[in-house]
Scaffold this motif. Structure first.
Motif, mmCIF file in Angstrom:
data_model
loop_
_atom_site.group_PDB
_atom_site.id
_atom_site.type_symbol
_atom_site.label_atom_id
_atom_site.label_comp_id
_atom_site.label_asym_id
_atom_site.label_seq_id
_atom_site.Cartn_x
_atom_site.Cartn_y
_atom_site.Cartn_z
ATOM 1 N N PHE A 84 -4.961 10.669 -1.023
ATOM 2 C CA PHE A 84 -3.980 9.377 -0.841
ATOM 3 C C PHE A 84 -2.892 9.703 0.183
ATOM 4 N N VAL A 85 -2.850 11.115 0.617
ATOM 5 C CA VAL A 85 -2.019 11.448 1.991
ATOM 6 C C VAL A 85 -2.829 11.025 2.960
ATOM 7 N N GLU A 86 -4.016 10.949 3.185
ATOM 8 C CA GLU A 86 -4.824 10.735 4.422
ATOM 9 C C GLU A 86 -4.308 9.150 4.518
ATOM 10 N N LEU A 87 -4.728 8.634 3.389
ATOM 11 C CA LEU A 87 -4.590 7.015 3.354
ATOM 12 C C LEU A 87 -3.157 6.680 3.748
ATOM 13 N N LEU A 88 -2.182 7.285 3.259
ATOM 14 C CA LEU A 88 -0.783 7.152 3.694
ATOM 15 C C LEU A 88 -0.692 7.203 5.232
ATOM 16 N N LEU B 56 0.857 -1.185 -0.012
ATOM 17 C CA LEU B 56 -0.014 -0.131 0.001
ATOM 18 C C LEU B 56 0.710 1.244 -0.035
ATOM 19 N N LYS B 57 1.882 1.280 0.786
ATOM 20 C CA LYS B 57 2.543 2.476 1.120
ATOM 21 C C LYS B 57 3.387 2.634 -0.449
ATOM 22 N N ALA B 58 3.897 1.817 -1.294
ATOM 23 C CA ALA B 58 4.438 1.759 -2.454
ATOM 24 C C ALA B 58 3.676 2.420 -3.216
ATOM 25 N N LEU C 271 2.659 6.382 -2.587
ATOM 26 C CA LEU C 271 3.685 7.228 -3.082
ATOM 27 C C LEU C 271 3.893 7.523 -4.229
ATOM 28 N N ARG C 272 3.553 6.207 -5.216
ATOM 29 C CA ARG C 272 3.547 6.503 -6.650
ATOM 30 C C ARG C 272 2.443 7.424 -7.199
#
Length: 603
Positions: free
Chosen positions: A226-230, A209-211, A214-215
């Protein structure tokens, strides 16, 4: 009239036929359930010949179940010729091929369907549903994927594909599909987090998920989702500083009001990530007094620092810094009903950590006299003032305060707490008979914690009074217990070590071990606490503190020494060896969680 009679007859005949067929169908199902498949097939065949469209599916499935593949193929191909545009029959033919082991023939049929998909969203969805109903998940996915290409829309069928990937537990595909789906459907964020946490098994899965995130962030930095999910991913991995860094960067970029940071900090505090939470609250305070979160953040900042101290994750300079923060808060907002909570916490800090008993007593006396203070907070402050009076060697003042709360809150947990403190005061001062009388009443308290503590203290008194009617050794032990309460560990250990020297042959050996273990836990010295608790279990396995020691060992291994197998072993020991323990329900729950149970099941 004649035609009406004929009509009635025909309707009646139709109902009779349906009724008869239904009875036969039920009989066939019963035969099948009993393992008499041929008898069931005979009935299905008869019904099919009577009404081939209605009973086609059960008849063909029965043929396949008995491995009569040629007959099944003949029926299916007949239906294909009759309904060339209905793909369910082709799918069933593929199922027949698959059950015979002719996988290539089945795949050729299915691949032809995929290749010749119509450019019609509804038909594509229907065909995928037919594959799903035939338990062919892989081709249902292929249909949706091909449908996207034909319709030139990669956003189509995301919800359907999410469910299929989740069913397959295809972690990589599920991750990518959610990242396709969520930007247009942010309301599903919580569902996505729950689904992903349900299929991910460990750090390697979260790294997928992290990779992927970040993409996506690199490609579309403006997509805040996407930032919230990260951030969520970092929280799941307990990378708390990273989680905060992500949200701080986003908050600065958007110049928002800080609501997301405030919520995250509360979560960080709940996870005991105090340093990260403090950093987040300090950011909110730095935004200035015009910020809507200035006051809440300032209060929570101090509360979090206090939590860090209470949890033992501090150095001595942190105590003085926290004291200054409380004083600054009271200077800024004054001493009133809105800041009474801060006055109480400052008093406790001064009494138990900084040992400024006079300052603590004066502050709490001010607090209980503030007009408009909430009754619950007032009661709590009176109880704390009673504790400080006890530490100041003013037992009469202490018992008066405890009794006031007991009278003001009868038959409540607060009142029971006050009664328990009064009983403990009597125990500390050597009045064991009165203390035991109060404790025996509290053994039936509605608060399980108070009931358990009352039971243990009552047994401690009765066990040692039997062995020594004067209670001399127990009085010295009680003084050590009071020193533990006052957080003066060195004096407490010295007193405990003197008991055997002054009163050899006393019956307090396991009680002294438990008291020393409690001191070590206060000091966060888990390794040495474990040594003493194991000695209690080994040498006093049927004594007063045995089940407490076993449960404490489980808790230490689970939450402080990161040894889940040892924790599981001790929780299991509570279940098997101490069935009457008050810890048994909690031990069973923790054991199941460590074992990996998804639902509550018996162990």
């Amino acid at each position: 009239m004649k035609w009406f009679c004929i009509y009635i007859f025909l309707v009646f005949a139709g109902f009779s036929k349906l009724f008869a067929q239904d009875n036969e169908l039920q009989l066939a199902k019963q035969f099948a359930a009993n393992g008499e498949q041929q008898k069931a097939l005979d009935i299905y065949q008869k019904l099919y010949k009577q009404d081939n469209e209605a009973y086609y599916a059960v008849y063909v499935n029965s043929l396949l179940g008995l491995k009569k593949f040629d007959e099944a193929e003949g029926i299916i191909k007949k239906m294909i010729r009759k309904h060339p545009d209905d793909h369910q029959y082709l799918i069933m033919l593929g199922t027949a091929y698959t059950q015979q082991g002719a996988i290539e023939k089945a795949d050729a049929l299915y691949d032809d369907l995929v290749k010749n998909l119509p450019a019609d969203q509804s038909e594509i969805a229907m065909l995928a549903a037919q594959f799903y109903q035939n338990s062919n998940i892989d081709y249902a996915i292929k249909i949706f994927q091909q449908g996207r290409k034909i319709l030139h829309n990669d956003a189509l069928f995301s919800y359907e594909l999410v469910n299929l990937y989740r069913y397959k537990r295809d972690k990589a595909a599920l991750t990518e599909e959610y990242l396709n789906f969520l930007p247009a459907n942010p309301a599903f964020m919580s569902q996505a987090e729950n689904a992903l946490s349900g299929v991910y098994d460990g750090p390697a899965d979260y790294d997928i998920l992290k990779a992927a995130l970040l993409r996506r962030i690199q490609k579309d930095p403006q997509q805040t989702l996407f930032v919230e999910l990260l951030t969520w991913q970092f929280m799941q991995q307990k990378e708390f500083d990273q989680a905060l860094n992500q949200e701080l960067a986003l908050s600065r970029r958007q110049n928002d009001d800080g609501s997301t940071i405030f919520d995250l900090c509360r979560t960080l505090t709940a996870n005991e990530a105090y340093d990260a939470a403090i950093r987040g609250y300090e950011y909110l305070v730095s935004k200035g007094k015009d910020s809507p979160y200035y006051i809440p953040a300032k209060i929570e900042l101090i509360n979090t620092k206090n939590d860090r101290v209470t949890a033992g994750k501090y150095v001595n300079d942190d105590l003085l810094s926290l004291e200054k923060d409380y004083i600054d808060l009271l200077n800024e907002f004054g001493k009133n009903s809105s800041t009474a909570f801060a006055m109480q916490k400052l008093a406790n800090l001064e009494a138990f950590k900084l040992h400024k008993l006079a300052d603590a007593q004066k502050l709490l006396e001010e607090t209980v006299n503030i007009p408009g203070i909430k009754p619950g907070l007032l009661a709590s402050c009176k109880l704390d003032l009673g504790d400080i009076s006890l530490l100041n060697n003013k037992p009469w003042d202490a018992t008066l305060l405890y009794s006031q709360v007991d009278m003001d809150f009868p038959n409540t947990s607060v009142g029971q707490d006050a009664k328990y403190r009064n009983a403990k005061l009597a125990y500390y001062t050597g009045d064991f008979t009165w203390a035991k009388g109060q404790l025996d009443v509290l053994k039936a308290a509605t608060s399980e914690l108070i009931a358990n503590d009352a039971l243990n203290l009552s047994l401690l008194i009765s066990d040692n009074i039997v062995a020594d009617s004067s209670g001399a050794a127990l009085k010295m032990y009680a003084r050590a217990d009071l020193l533990i309460f006052a957080e003066e560990p060195a004096k407490a250990v010295m007193t405990l070590d003197s008991i055997d020297k002054k009163y050899p042959g006393n019956s307090l050996a396991d009680d002294i071990l438990m008291a020393k273990a409690r001191i070590l836990l206060q000091q966060k010295d888990y390794e040495n606490a474990v040594v003493l608790l194991k000695k209690i279990v080994a040498d006093y396995g049927t004594g007063l503190w045995a089940d407490d020691a076993v449960f404490m060992l489980g808790d230490i291994y689970e939450n402080h020494l990161s040894d889940k197998e040892q924790a599981k072993m001790y929780y299991q020991k509570i279940i098997t060896d101490y069935a009457g323990s008050l810890y048994i329900n909690e031990a069973r729950k923790r054991f199941r969680l460590l074992r990996g149970d998804k639902n509550e099941t018996s162990s």
